[in-house]
Design an enzyme around this catalytic site. Structure first.
Site, mmCIF file in Angstrom:
data_model
loop_
_atom_site.group_PDB
_atom_site.id
_atom_site.type_symbol
_atom_site.label_atom_id
_atom_site.label_comp_id
_atom_site.label_asym_id
_atom_site.label_seq_id
_atom_site.Cartn_x
_atom_site.Cartn_y
_atom_site.Cartn_z
ATOM 1 N N HIS A 81 0.827 -1.208 0.000
ATOM 2 C CA HIS A 81 0.000 0.000 0.000
ATOM 3 C C HIS A 81 0.866 1.265 0.000
ATOM 4 O O HIS A 81 0.552 2.236 -0.698
ATOM 5 C CB HIS A 81 -0.925 0.006 1.224
ATOM 6 C CG HIS A 81 -2.099 -0.921 1.102
ATOM 7 N ND1 HIS A 81 -1.974 -2.284 1.184
ATOM 8 C CD2 HIS A 81 -3.424 -0.673 0.901
ATOM 9 C CE1 HIS A 81 -3.162 -2.843 1.036
ATOM 10 N NE2 HIS A 81 -4.074 -1.888 0.870
ATOM 11 N N HIS A 127 0.940 -2.990 9.517
ATOM 12 C CA HIS A 127 2.331 -3.202 9.128
ATOM 13 C C HIS A 127 3.243 -2.694 10.230
ATOM 14 O O HIS A 127 2.889 -1.766 10.975
ATOM 15 C CB HIS A 127 2.660 -2.454 7.828
ATOM 16 C CG HIS A 127 2.295 -3.202 6.582
ATOM 17 N ND1 HIS A 127 3.050 -4.230 6.073
ATOM 18 C CD2 HIS A 127 1.241 -3.057 5.733
ATOM 19 C CE1 HIS A 127 2.490 -4.691 4.971
ATOM 20 N NE2 HIS A 127 1.383 -3.991 4.741
ATOM 21 N N ASP A 162 8.389 -1.887 7.765
ATOM 22 C CA ASP A 162 7.773 -2.229 6.477
ATOM 23 C C ASP A 162 7.462 -0.967 5.677
ATOM 24 O O ASP A 162 7.741 -0.887 4.474
ATOM 25 C CB ASP A 162 6.476 -3.009 6.693
ATOM 26 C CG ASP A 162 6.676 -4.299 7.443
ATOM 27 O OD1 ASP A 162 7.832 -4.738 7.569
ATOM 28 O OD2 ASP A 162 5.684 -4.867 7.927
#
Length: 431
Positions: free
Chosen positions: A317, A360, A364
């Site tokens: 994302h 996350h 990350d």
């Protein structure tokens, strides 16, 4: 013919037609003389770039070269008239190798810039020195900017970028295949999710300090959708939309291909107890493929009902949101400050929402942002300067970049036009 019919600059279109017939180019009489009203003055000013580019657009290479030679011979025989018209000496940038231009010698190192009577110019990292036949040095004040076609030398069409739609199709297939591979790797990773009882969430300063916001991940995806719509609007209106789409596909595909490797190699523990993730087997290969197709068709988004586990290193994302932001800000004019501000706000808020949702780890998101921005900047720096575009090192280390960008001569200008014939006021408004 120039002697028997007076000055070439005084020729009418019919006399130009007769000259074309005498030189063996009768098939172009209608195009040049009837459609485009080429007279004597126009004939003397005609260049090979004019023959290749619009609106003439000759496509037979042999005819282009032979007609160019005939034009140069006619221009040399009428040098005095060219001087009166201000067309002598010729402009090498617009005329190409014309009118007795000196022999060209390549210097392709891109680093050496020795002064030579003030006549050397660096053109996108590729230096072309013009030397006269007596080897007395460079012809003062001359420079040629050339480009290559898949590694082969060719002359550019000044002010025109070839969309090369076939390369855009290849890049689209590339990102399509990478997305399919990513979905399949996510299925495999889900089968290897560490047991939360054995491997609890890792310590993370942000996740440990900021309470989870349940609706935050939906907001992160909403930010990404808004950025996607902004980019699609820019893509629709941008004059060089084919190049933009090709660059987006090649960069996005490369980053997600790297993400496939990092996900497969390292399986991190689930970042939060709220995530009901556990090792899940999808049975045989066909079952895995069906699950991968479900992830792919839903774009891996929770808004479409897709729930994945284990794909933590690194955040997909964040990659998409950041890449779209950089494309929006890169391919809009620098004075569009409101658009740039909105784009950056969406990017930063999207990253915050990803972390606030505890979907996350912080590392990350940080790695995803760093890799995406560095790759975007490296790609565009090389594309804009072309310092190492045609070097052997570039072809070895960046083969895809060299293939996609070999004919894009420098920065892509931010020019816009309405791609449809209706409504008329939009075409007038945008261009």
């Amino acid at each position: 013919m120039s002697e028997s019919n007076g000055r070439v600059s005084a020729w009418s279109s019919s006399q130009v037609a007769q000259w074309l017939q005498d030189e063996g180019f009768g098939q172009y009489v209608d195009l040049l003389c009837s459609q485009h009203r080429i007279d004597g003055v126009s004939l003397l000013a005609l260049t090979e770039a004019d023959l290749r580019g619009p609106p003439l657009g000759l496509t037979v290479l042999g005819h282009i070269k032979r007609l160019s030679v005939a034009l140069r011979r006619l221009q040399r025989e009428n040098k005095a008239e060219l001087e009166e018209l201000g067309l002598w000496p010729p402009d090498a940038n617009s005329a190409g190798l014309s009118l007795g231009a000196p022999r060209a010698e390549w210097s392709c190192d891109g680093a050496e810039r020795r002064g030579c009577n003030g006549g050397d110019h660096l053109c996108n990292g590729m230096e072309l020195r013009l030397r006269n036949g007596s080897s007395r040095g460079c012809a003062p004040g001359t420079a040629l900017c050339q480009t290559h076609s898949n590694g082969r030398f060719r002359q550019p069409m000044v002010g025109r970028l070839d969309p090369e739609v076939w390369k855009t199709v290849i890049s689209s297939v590339y990102v399509f295949l990478v997305c399919g591979l990513t979905s399949f790797v996510m299925v495999i990773v889900h089968e290897r999710v560490p047991d939360m009882r054995t491997y609890p969430p890792l310590p993370d300063i942000f996740l440990d300090s900021v309470p989870r916001i349940p609706w935050a991940f939906v907001m992160a995806e909403a930010c990404g959708l808004i950025l996607c719509y902004m980019f699609l609007l820019i893509l629709l209106l941008h004059k060089h939309r084919s190049i933009l789409l090709r660059r987006l596909c090649s960069l996005m595909g490369t980053v997600f291909l790297l993400r496939c490797c990092t996900m497969f190699v390292t399986s991190l523990s689930v970042p939060g107890q709220h995530l009901k993730c556990s090792s899940l087997s999808y049975g045989d290969t066909w079952g895995k493929i069906q699950r991968a197709l479900a992830i792919w068709s839903g774009f891996g988004m929770t808004l479409t009902g897709v729930q994945t586990c284990g794909d933590y290193m690194f955040s997909g994302h964040t990659v998409v949101i950041t890449m779209l932001n950089f494309f929006v800000t890169e391919y809009t004019p620098r004075n569009w400050n409101l658009i740039h501000t909105i784009s950056w706000v969406l990017n930063l808020f999207g990253i915050f929402f990803i972390l606030a949702a505890h979907e996350h780890y912080s590392i990350d998101v940080f790695i995803a942002f760093y890799i995406t921005t560095r790759l975007f900047l490296y790609y565009h720096t090389l594309a804009n300067t072309r310092a190492f575009q045609h070097s052997r090192r570039a072809r070895i280390w960046f083969p895809m970049f060299s293939f996609f960008e070999c004919n894009v001569n420098g920065p892509v200008p931010n020019q816009y036009h309405w791609p449809f014939s209706k409504p008329a006021f939009m075409k007038t408004l945008i261009g």
